[in-house]
Design a protein around this motif. Sequence first.
Motif, PDB file in Angstrom:
ATOM      1  N   HIS A  80      -2.540  39.649  93.506  1.00 22.43           N
ATOM      2  CA  HIS A  80      -3.268  38.587  94.185  1.00 22.43           C
ATOM      3  C   HIS A  80      -2.670  37.251  93.751  1.00 22.43           C
ATOM      4  O   HIS A  80      -2.778  36.852  92.590  1.00 22.43           O
ATOM      5  CB  HIS A  80      -4.755  38.624  93.819  1.00 22.43           C
ATOM      6  CG  HIS A  80      -5.550  37.523  94.441  1.00 22.43           C
ATOM      7  ND1 HIS A  80      -5.810  37.462  95.798  1.00 22.43           N
ATOM      8  CD2 HIS A  80      -6.128  36.411  93.906  1.00 22.43           C
ATOM      9  CE1 HIS A  80      -6.528  36.371  96.063  1.00 22.43           C
ATOM     10  NE2 HIS A  80      -6.727  35.719  94.929  1.00 22.43           N
ATOM     11  N   GLU A 138      -3.869  42.266  99.444  1.00 24.22           N
ATOM     12  CA  GLU A 138      -4.637  41.105  99.016  1.00 24.22           C
ATOM     13  C   GLU A 138      -5.772  40.783  99.981  1.00 24.22           C
ATOM     14  O   GLU A 138      -6.858  40.357  99.562  1.00 24.22           O
ATOM     15  CB  GLU A 138      -3.701  39.896  98.889  1.00 24.22           C
ATOM     16  CG  GLU A 138      -4.348  38.651  98.340  1.00 24.22           C
ATOM     17  CD  GLU A 138      -3.345  37.535  98.122  1.00 24.22           C
ATOM     18  OE1 GLU A 138      -3.760  36.480  97.607  1.00 24.22           O
ATOM     19  OE2 GLU A 138      -2.158  37.711  98.452  1.00 24.22           O
ATOM     20  N   ASN A 139      -5.540  40.996 101.270  1.00 25.27           N
ATOM     21  CA  ASN A 139      -6.539  40.654 102.294  1.00 25.27           C
ATOM     22  C   ASN A 139      -6.825  41.865 103.179  1.00 25.27           C
ATOM     23  O   ASN A 139      -6.822  41.774 104.408  1.00 25.27           O
ATOM     24  CB  ASN A 139      -6.046  39.483 103.144  1.00 25.27           C
ATOM     25  CG  ASN A 139      -5.769  38.233 102.321  1.00 25.27           C
ATOM     26  OD1 ASN A 139      -6.666  37.701 101.678  1.00 25.27           O
ATOM     27  ND2 ASN A 139      -4.521  37.784 102.340  1.00 25.27           N
ATOM     28  N   ASP A 191      -8.907  42.068 106.393  1.00 24.34           N
ATOM     29  CA  ASP A 191      -8.387  41.567 107.663  1.00 24.34           C
ATOM     30  C   ASP A 191      -7.669  42.656 108.454  1.00 24.34           C
ATOM     31  O   ASP A 191      -7.284  42.431 109.610  1.00 24.34           O
ATOM     32  CB  ASP A 191      -7.414  40.411 107.430  1.00 24.34           C
ATOM     33  CG  ASP A 191      -8.066  39.210 106.764  1.00 24.34           C
ATOM     34  OD1 ASP A 191      -9.276  39.009 106.986  1.00 24.34           O
ATOM     35  OD2 ASP A 191      -7.368  38.489 106.028  1.00 24.34           O
ATOM     36  N   ALA A 208      -3.851  37.519 110.161  1.00 21.89           N
ATOM     37  CA  ALA A 208      -4.340  37.308 108.788  1.00 21.89           C
ATOM     38  C   ALA A 208      -3.808  35.988 108.223  1.00 21.89           C
ATOM     39  O   ALA A 208      -4.533  35.248 107.544  1.00 21.89           O
ATOM     40  CB  ALA A 208      -3.915  38.474 107.902  1.00 21.89           C
ATOM     41  N   HIS A 251      -5.788  32.364 106.667  1.00 20.22           N
ATOM     42  CA  HIS A 251      -5.660  31.984 105.249  1.00 20.22           C
ATOM     43  C   HIS A 251      -4.663  30.843 105.035  1.00 20.22           C
ATOM     44  O   HIS A 251      -4.015  30.768 103.993  1.00 20.22           O
ATOM     45  CB  HIS A 251      -5.245  33.210 104.421  1.00 20.22           C
ATOM     46  CG  HIS A 251      -6.250  34.321 104.455  1.00 20.22           C
ATOM     47  ND1 HIS A 251      -7.408  34.302 103.691  1.00 20.22           N
ATOM     48  CD2 HIS A 251      -6.284  35.463 105.182  1.00 20.22           C
ATOM     49  CE1 HIS A 251      -8.102  35.400 103.928  1.00 20.22           C
ATOM     50  NE2 HIS A 251      -7.446  36.125 104.824  1.00 20.22           N
TER      51      HIS A 251
END
Length: 413
Positions: free
Chosen positions: A161, A258-259, A262, A320, A324
């Motif tokens: 991350h 990390e995401n 999404d 995504a 972000h």
Amino acid sequence: MAKTPLNTNSGSRPRLLGVRRVAARLRARREAAGISSRVAASIIVLTLLVMAVSLVPFVKCHLQAVAVLDLVANQPVPKVLQKIVSEPITTQELTIATSQGVIRARLYVPEKHPAAPALVVLHGVHHLGMNEPRLIAFASAMSSCGLRVLTPELPDIKDYHVGANSIATIGDAAAWLSKQDGGGPVGVMGLSFSGGLSLMAASDPLYRPAIKFVVAVGSQDEMSRVAEYYRTGEDVRPNGTEEELPPHEYGALVLEYENLEDFAPASDLVPLRAVLRAHLYEDLAGEKAAIAALTPGQAAEAKQLMDTTSTATRDMLARAEAKHVADMAGVSPHGHLKGLTTPVYLLHGEGDNIIPSAETMWMAAELPSETLQQSLISPVISHLDLDGAQPGALDRWRLVHFFALVLRAAEKQ
């Protein structure tokens, strides 16, 4: 008529006096020339001695750099160089209180120089964190050259991350080591994404006094541009040309991990994260077991996520990224470097397909000339490995010179 006797002395005496005067002048000149030659010789010898003394540390740093690079590459160090990187070291396991919580760290100390200059070395995105073998080899080699080396563990970076919290952790770790060092600033070297975050820590007035210089190796300038590279294989250089290089799947997979919310429904996050984690950790047995535990629908989702070159996956990555933008700006040195006064050294692998070398070009273009000490894009390295494609002798020398400058900067009190 009486003859006047010839006076032979009347004419010869003036001539003799003239010869003596000339001889005296010549002797005086010879003596003066002799004195000048001796003085000049002494000045030359003294100058050479001063130059030799001043060059000894610099030459030593270059020899140490050769040895360090050999050690990191698991190559035998030539016998003639072994003595300059042979100082025994001890390691201490530590915990450091930071604004983001308590972190683990390891301090490498040369036994004969317990108060040696200090350097913080930060790991990249890797699940082993401070125990990553290449990091251990590098920190040990640098410490054996006469430096105290602190390798803090960055919990977020270790768990794949890349977040702004790590900037504070890096700054707090540097401030902690600075305090141990009597309050003097310390060098900071960040590998991969940690390098960009280290530059951001140095640009923060809160941490700037604790940081003597920053070395960013294979680091990002603008995270959104790097994320776009993972989809397109292209990264625009400051001069408008494009660096084209097929991206490694690793970068896109880190963004997915990390995401993950999404990319998949909430009900599937836990099993899919287990698959991605095992894959990123290079745990083949764990990955096989995680895939076996998936439902048919989850297995299809996992297959799609793993195919980072498919149009469908790249479309998901693009969506995504759009969500972000602010988060990515928060971990991007871009826009924070123009006023940076901390000395900076930039190194990037020419064939880096995780963070493309164009990113270092962007950083070099933004940094003030008096701040940027050295910038090198080298074919000797890829991302963080010394496995570039057939580098020449001059390329090797440039890399040695770069690390010699870093060693010299670290050793300066």
